[in-house]
Design a protein around this motif. Structure first.
Motif, PDB file in Angstrom:
ATOM      1  N   VAL A 143       0.840  -1.206   0.000  1.00  0.00           N
ATOM      2  CA  VAL A 143       0.000   0.000   0.000  1.00  0.00           C
ATOM      3  C   VAL A 143       0.873   1.254   0.000  1.00  0.00           C
ATOM      4  N   LEU A 144       1.945   1.260   0.787  1.00  0.00           N
ATOM      5  CA  LEU A 144       2.815   2.427   0.853  1.00  0.00           C
ATOM      6  C   LEU A 144       3.612   2.623  -0.440  1.00  0.00           C
ATOM      7  N   GLU A 145       3.870   1.533  -1.155  1.00  0.00           N
ATOM      8  CA  GLU A 145       4.491   1.673  -2.470  1.00  0.00           C
ATOM      9  C   GLU A 145       3.547   2.413  -3.418  1.00  0.00           C
ATOM     10  N   HIS A 146       2.243   2.142  -3.282  1.00  0.00           N
ATOM     11  CA  HIS A 146       1.276   2.865  -4.111  1.00  0.00           C
ATOM     12  C   HIS A 146       1.202   4.328  -3.707  1.00  0.00           C
ATOM     13  N   ALA A 147       1.394   4.618  -2.411  1.00  0.00           N
ATOM     14  CA  ALA A 147       1.441   6.015  -1.970  1.00  0.00           C
ATOM     15  C   ALA A 147       2.576   6.755  -2.673  1.00  0.00           C
ATOM     16  N   LYS A 148       3.690   6.066  -2.913  1.00  0.00           N
ATOM     17  CA  LYS A 148       4.786   6.647  -3.690  1.00  0.00           C
ATOM     18  C   LYS A 148       4.326   6.975  -5.105  1.00  0.00           C
ATOM     19  N   ASP A 149       3.619   6.017  -5.713  1.00  0.00           N
ATOM     20  CA  ASP A 149       3.138   6.217  -7.081  1.00  0.00           C
ATOM     21  C   ASP A 149       2.183   7.403  -7.171  1.00  0.00           C
ATOM     22  N   MET A 150       1.472   7.694  -6.078  1.00  0.00           N
ATOM     23  CA  MET A 150       0.548   8.816  -6.039  1.00  0.00           C
ATOM     24  C   MET A 150       1.257  10.139  -5.759  1.00  0.00           C
ATOM     25  N   GLY A 151       2.555  10.086  -5.481  1.00  0.00           N
ATOM     26  CA  GLY A 151       3.309  11.296  -5.185  1.00  0.00           C
ATOM     27  C   GLY A 151       3.197  11.746  -3.748  1.00  0.00           C
ATOM     28  N   LEU A 152       2.639  10.904  -2.880  1.00  0.00           N
ATOM     29  CA  LEU A 152       2.475  11.277  -1.476  1.00  0.00           C
ATOM     30  C   LEU A 152       3.721  10.962  -0.658  1.00  0.00           C
ATOM     31  N   LEU A 153       4.597  10.165  -1.211  1.00  0.00           N
ATOM     32  CA  LEU A 153       5.926   9.945  -0.650  1.00  0.00           C
ATOM     33  C   LEU A 153       6.915  10.212  -1.767  1.00  0.00           C
ATOM     34  N   LYS A 154       7.988  10.918  -1.466  1.00  0.00           N
ATOM     35  CA  LYS A 154       8.988  11.175  -2.485  1.00  0.00           C
ATOM     36  C   LYS A 154       9.623   9.863  -2.920  1.00  0.00           C
ATOM     37  N   LYS A 155       9.988   9.791  -4.171  1.00  0.00           N
ATOM     38  CA  LYS A 155      10.588   8.561  -4.684  1.00  0.00           C
ATOM     39  C   LYS A 155      11.848   8.187  -3.905  1.00  0.00           C
ATOM     40  N   THR A 156      12.507   9.210  -3.365  1.00  0.00           N
ATOM     41  CA  THR A 156      13.739   8.934  -2.607  1.00  0.00           C
ATOM     42  C   THR A 156      13.436   8.513  -1.169  1.00  0.00           C
ATOM     43  N   ASP A 157      12.200   8.757  -0.731  1.00  0.00           N
ATOM     44  CA  ASP A 157      11.847   8.380   0.639  1.00  0.00           C
ATOM     45  C   ASP A 157      11.795   6.866   0.760  1.00  0.00           C
ATOM     46  N   GLU A 158      12.197   6.377   1.878  1.00  0.00           N
ATOM     47  CA  GLU A 158      12.143   4.935   2.130  1.00  0.00           C
ATOM     48  C   GLU A 158      10.739   4.549   2.546  1.00  0.00           C
ATOM     49  N   ASN A 159      10.233   3.502   1.937  1.00  0.00           N
ATOM     50  CA  ASN A 159       8.970   2.918   2.373  1.00  0.00           C
ATOM     51  C   ASN A 159       9.219   2.328   3.761  1.00  0.00           C
ATOM     52  N   PRO A 160       8.563   2.840   4.811  1.00  0.00           N
ATOM     53  CA  PRO A 160       8.894   2.385   6.178  1.00  0.00           C
ATOM     54  C   PRO A 160       8.581   0.922   6.437  1.00  0.00           C
TER      55      PRO A 160
END
Length: 357
Positions: A143-160
């Motif tokens: 789910v958090l990987e999809h948050a990256k795809d939505m731009g809600l996490l920067k691509k450089t941010d680590e998925n916790p």
């Protein structure tokens, strides 16, 4: 509105009625909250006011609509890749996604940190099991990987949740049903019962219970039954065993249902297949009745592979029935292979004619 010298920061007293309010700038706007703790002007500030103030300051800022976890979950469930999951997998995911919506829906993905995920995982393990906790953490990572795809996490941010080390636990390896348990089940549940029909379909075809419950009378082609596996998409045509033919011949064919294992029509007016949960509960009771609690329905898939191996079938022949890869065939039959090798080794050992000097 006046702040008053006796009031802590962020606290103001409204002039017209003396009501105490909490005021704070959030995202460029002033928010105003009526405090639960109220006291007359000129009296000492109660400790409860300081406690309430600290709580309000510590509260996370409201997350903009469309940028919270609820939105991430909603979008993820609309993706084709979610719809393409096997029905059983999708059903398993749904339970965890609903949990996330209830517990994390108002949070921003940026507010979730690795130490949060670790604490949640450990709590899930205590409440359920390590296996459950590891699985839920994997779903959260997706789910958090999809948050990256939505731009809600920067691509450089680590998925916790990504790369989180799984909790270790002693896995209970599935074993095939012992021959005496198979015979005991057949004696306890005669032909014509749903339990026996389900048992023979699982054992005779070597398929998963989810695929067995979808089998229809129209899938029977002479002495074979056609199967399309939900998980792999493979199409198989499996010749029926003698026990399976007898079970189907004795089964009560409900004209209102297309399915070999239909719903209990005394409890519903809508025809359809026997529901997974209902079937699992009924078969659990049946296993308890014959002392086979340690051997579940999926163990019958193992048992089918073992019976075929002991009959002299090659791995390729076993896979033609179960629909498994050669690697999975060997995994499902590894225990009986080990025993067979050990027995052969001991026979050779006993036949040695020389003695140690």
């Amino acid at each position: 509105m006046t702040k008053g010298k006796d009031l802590p920061s962020y606290i103001h007293r409204r002039k017209r009625d003396g009501v105490l309010l909490f005021r704070k700038r959030v995202a460029g706007k002033i928010i105003e909250v009526r405090l639960e703790t109220q006291f007359p002007e000129g009296t000492p500030v109660p400790f409860a006011l300081h406690q309430e103030r600290e709580r309000l300051i510590a509260q996370p800022e409201p997350v903009a609509i469309g940028k919270d976890m609820a939105s991430v979950l909603k979008q993820y469930k609309s993706l084709p890749k979610f719809g393409d999951l096997a029905p059983r997998t999708r059903s398993d995911y749904d339970k965890h996604l609903q949990y996330f919506a209830d517990k994390l829906g108002t949070l921003s993905p940026k507010q979730i940190e690795r130490y949060h995920v670790i604490a949640w995982r450990d709590a899930w393990a205590k409440q359920h099991s390590p296996h459950f906790a590891n699985y839920r953490a994997r779903v959260l990572s997706i789910v958090l990987e999809h948050a990256k795809d939505m731009g809600l996490l920067k691509k450089t941010d680590e998925n916790p949740a990504k790369g989180l080390k799984a909790l270790k636990y002693e896995k209970q390896e599935r074993q095939e049903w012992p021959a005496e348990k198979v015979e005991g089940f057949r004696k306890a549940f005669g032909y014509g019962t749903r339990e026996r029909t389900c048992f023979e379909l699982c054992l005779g075809t070597g398929q998963r219970i989810g695929d067995v419950l979808k089998m229809q009378w129209s899938h029977i082609r002479g002495a074979s039954i056609a199967v399309k596996q939900s998980k792999t998409g493979k199409r198989l045509e499996i010749p029926m065993t003698e026990h399976l033919r007898a079970a189907l011949a004795a089964a009560d064919r409900n004209k209102e249902s297309l399915f070999i294992l239909p719903k209990d029509m005394s409890k519903t007016k809508t025809p359809g297949p026997w529901a997974y949960r209902s079937a699992a509960q009924a078969m659990r009771k049946a296993r308890e009745a014959v002392g086979a609690q340690a051997y579940d329905l999926h163990s019958l898939r193992y048992t089918a592979g073992v019976e075929l191996l002991l009959a002299g079938c090659s791995d390729d022949q076993i896979g033609s029935i179960t629909g498994q890869s050669l690697e999975m065939v060997r995994h499902y039959t590894k225990s009986v292979r080990q025993r067979a090798r050990a027995e052969e080794a001991q026979r050779k050992r006993e036949n040695v004619t020389w003695k140690r000097t």
